[in-house]
Design a protein around this motif. Structure first.
Motif, PDB file in Angstrom:
ATOM      1  N   LYS A 130       0.842  -1.193   0.000  1.00  0.00           N
ATOM      2  CA  LYS A 130       0.000   0.000   0.000  1.00  0.00           C
ATOM      3  C   LYS A 130       0.877   1.243   0.000  1.00  0.00           C
ATOM      4  CE  LYS A 130      -1.291  -1.767   3.636  1.00  0.00           C
ATOM      5  NZ  LYS A 130      -1.705  -2.547   4.675  1.00  0.00           N
ATOM      6  N   TYR A 131       0.244   2.348  -0.368  1.00  0.00           N
ATOM      7  CA  TYR A 131       0.926   3.628  -0.254  1.00  0.00           C
ATOM      8  C   TYR A 131       0.847   4.085   1.188  1.00  0.00           C
ATOM      9  CZ  TYR A 131       1.523   4.187  -5.240  1.00  0.00           C
ATOM     10  OH  TYR A 131       1.934   4.021  -6.531  1.00  0.00           O
ATOM     11  N   VAL A 132       1.964   4.534   1.714  1.00  0.00           N
ATOM     12  CA  VAL A 132       2.013   5.032   3.086  1.00  0.00           C
ATOM     13  C   VAL A 132       2.673   6.405   3.092  1.00  0.00           C
ATOM     14  CG1 VAL A 132       2.040   2.751   4.169  1.00  0.00           C
ATOM     15  CG2 VAL A 132       4.190   3.816   3.532  1.00  0.00           C
ATOM     16  N   THR A 133       2.347   7.196   4.097  1.00  0.00           N
ATOM     17  CA  THR A 133       2.926   8.532   4.216  1.00  0.00           C
ATOM     18  C   THR A 133       4.302   8.451   4.867  1.00  0.00           C
ATOM     19  OG1 THR A 133       1.963   8.903   6.388  1.00  0.00           O
ATOM     20  CG2 THR A 133       0.637   9.585   4.460  1.00  0.00           C
ATOM     21  N   LYS A 134       5.064   9.504   4.667  1.00  0.00           N
ATOM     22  CA  LYS A 134       6.389   9.584   5.301  1.00  0.00           C
ATOM     23  C   LYS A 134       6.262   9.521   6.817  1.00  0.00           C
ATOM     24  CE  LYS A 134       7.463  13.471   3.184  1.00  0.00           C
ATOM     25  NZ  LYS A 134       8.205  14.649   2.669  1.00  0.00           N
ATOM     26  N   SER A 135       5.263  10.180   7.357  1.00  0.00           N
ATOM     27  CA  SER A 135       5.099  10.176   8.815  1.00  0.00           C
ATOM     28  C   SER A 135       4.782   8.769   9.323  1.00  0.00           C
ATOM     29  CB  SER A 135       4.034  11.169   9.254  1.00  0.00           C
ATOM     30  OG  SER A 135       2.789  10.848   8.691  1.00  0.00           O
ATOM     31  N   PHE A 136       4.016   7.984   8.544  1.00  0.00           N
ATOM     32  CA  PHE A 136       3.720   6.604   8.938  1.00  0.00           C
ATOM     33  C   PHE A 136       5.007   5.777   8.946  1.00  0.00           C
ATOM     34  CE2 PHE A 136       2.740   2.189   7.934  1.00  0.00           C
ATOM     35  CZ  PHE A 136       1.822   1.881   8.917  1.00  0.00           C
ATOM     36  N   VAL A 137       5.826   5.934   7.918  1.00  0.00           N
ATOM     37  CA  VAL A 137       7.088   5.189   7.853  1.00  0.00           C
ATOM     38  C   VAL A 137       7.965   5.546   9.054  1.00  0.00           C
ATOM     39  CG1 VAL A 137       9.244   4.879   6.562  1.00  0.00           C
ATOM     40  CG2 VAL A 137       7.047   4.934   5.346  1.00  0.00           C
ATOM     41  N   THR A 138       8.085   6.823   9.353  1.00  0.00           N
ATOM     42  CA  THR A 138       8.908   7.258  10.484  1.00  0.00           C
ATOM     43  C   THR A 138       8.385   6.703  11.802  1.00  0.00           C
ATOM     44  OG1 THR A 138       9.452   9.286   9.293  1.00  0.00           O
ATOM     45  CG2 THR A 138       9.866   9.278  11.653  1.00  0.00           C
ATOM     46  N   GLU A 139       7.072   6.745  11.992  1.00  0.00           N
ATOM     47  CA  GLU A 139       6.467   6.231  13.228  1.00  0.00           C
ATOM     48  C   GLU A 139       6.706   4.734  13.367  1.00  0.00           C
ATOM     49  OE1 GLU A 139       3.641   4.110  15.538  1.00  0.00           O
ATOM     50  OE2 GLU A 139       3.310   4.268  13.381  1.00  0.00           O
ATOM     51  N   ARG A 140       6.577   3.988  12.277  1.00  0.00           N
ATOM     52  CA  ARG A 140       6.780   2.537  12.331  1.00  0.00           C
ATOM     53  C   ARG A 140       8.260   2.193  12.539  1.00  0.00           C
ATOM     54  NH1 ARG A 140       3.493  -0.346  14.390  1.00  0.00           N
ATOM     55  NH2 ARG A 140       3.435   1.570  15.501  1.00  0.00           N
ATOM     56  N   VAL A 141       9.155   2.942  11.909  1.00  0.00           N
ATOM     57  CA  VAL A 141      10.587   2.715  12.129  1.00  0.00           C
ATOM     58  C   VAL A 141      10.931   2.992  13.583  1.00  0.00           C
ATOM     59  CG1 VAL A 141      12.911   3.575  11.586  1.00  0.00           C
ATOM     60  CG2 VAL A 141      11.296   3.055   9.737  1.00  0.00           C
ATOM     61  N   GLN A 142      10.349   4.029  14.159  1.00  0.00           N
ATOM     62  CA  GLN A 142      10.564   4.342  15.584  1.00  0.00           C
ATOM     63  C   GLN A 142      10.183   3.150  16.448  1.00  0.00           C
ATOM     64  OE1 GLN A 142      11.704   7.232  17.187  1.00  0.00           O
ATOM     65  NE2 GLN A 142      11.512   6.100  19.101  1.00  0.00           N
ATOM     66  N   HIS A 143       9.111   2.460  16.079  1.00  0.00           N
ATOM     67  CA  HIS A 143       8.652   1.290  16.822  1.00  0.00           C
ATOM     68  C   HIS A 143       9.604   0.099  16.633  1.00  0.00           C
ATOM     69  CE1 HIS A 143       5.814  -1.562  18.560  1.00  0.00           C
ATOM     70  NE2 HIS A 143       5.927  -2.299  17.481  1.00  0.00           N
ATOM     71  N   ILE A 144      10.089  -0.093  15.410  1.00  0.00           N
ATOM     72  CA  ILE A 144      10.909  -1.262  15.089  1.00  0.00           C
ATOM     73  C   ILE A 144      12.358  -1.073  15.540  1.00  0.00           C
ATOM     74  CG2 ILE A 144      11.827  -2.668  13.191  1.00  0.00           C
ATOM     75  CD1 ILE A 144       9.186  -1.964  11.677  1.00  0.00           C
ATOM     76  N   GLN A 145      12.944   0.062  15.171  1.00  0.00           N
ATOM     77  CA  GLN A 145      14.339   0.363  15.508  1.00  0.00           C
ATOM     78  C   GLN A 145      14.435   1.819  15.958  1.00  0.00           C
ATOM     79  OE1 GLN A 145      16.894  -1.469  15.870  1.00  0.00           O
ATOM     80  NE2 GLN A 145      16.171  -3.362  14.949  1.00  0.00           N
TER      81      GLN A 145
END
Length: 175
Positions: free
Chosen positions: A123-138
């Protein structure tokens, strides 16, 4: 509820009475039966997904189909990331499915699975979503990623092969 662009296009093409966007539990049953009912990134959010599947079956035409897009708890991404998997978002995701458990749920609810695939499940995701998920993962990677996001498009295609599509039909003779 805000109308998605897909629902808006469908309403313009097919007429508003033929399109319903929203929660099945609050939809009045006016006798209309549907060719397709979709649960796109939504089944895992429902308190009682089995009840929703049974209700959807009752709203399908005999030759109707159910389309489900959901996260795959058995994917290599989920197994590799463990508790840090980006779809473990409590209290948002109440249930997690694998192809095996979704097949079992659909069978119990009176469906036959016709097709199951990971193709086009990103799916298409926003930059803020990617940043938030990366914060959760690493967490250490998020501060590095934020400045780079300034150069990225607002939406990016993401497909970690940890979601899947399922197409199902009502079982013959299921009430």
């Amino acid at each position: 509820m805000r109308c998605s662009s897909a629902a808006l296009r469908a309403r313009m093409r097919l007429g508003g009475a033929r399109i319903h966007q929203g929660v099945l539990a609050t939809r009045p049953d006016d006798g209309t039966r549907f060719d397709w009912i979709t649960f796109v990134d939504s089944l895992e959010h429902l308190h009682d997904p089995l009840a929703a599947l049974v209700q959807a079956r009752g709203l399908l035409k005999p030759a109707g189909r159910l389309a489900i897009l959901t996260q795959d708890v058995s994917s290599w991404t989920a197994r590799g990331l463990g508790a840090r998997w980006h779809h473990y978002k409590q209290p948002e995701h109440l249930h997690h499915f694998s192809p095996r458990t979704l097949r079992r749920a659909l069978d119990v609810c009176g469906y036959e699975v016709e097709h199951l695939t990971r193709t086009a499940s990103g799916k298409y995701v926003t930059k803020s979503f990617v940043t938030e998920r990366v914060q959760h993962i690493q967490p250490w990677l998020a501060p590095v990623l934020r400045p780079l996001c300034a150069f990225a498009p607002e939406r990016v295609w993401a497909d970690l092969r940890d979601s899947f599509w399922c197409i199902a039909a009502p079982q013959k003779g299921a009430a």
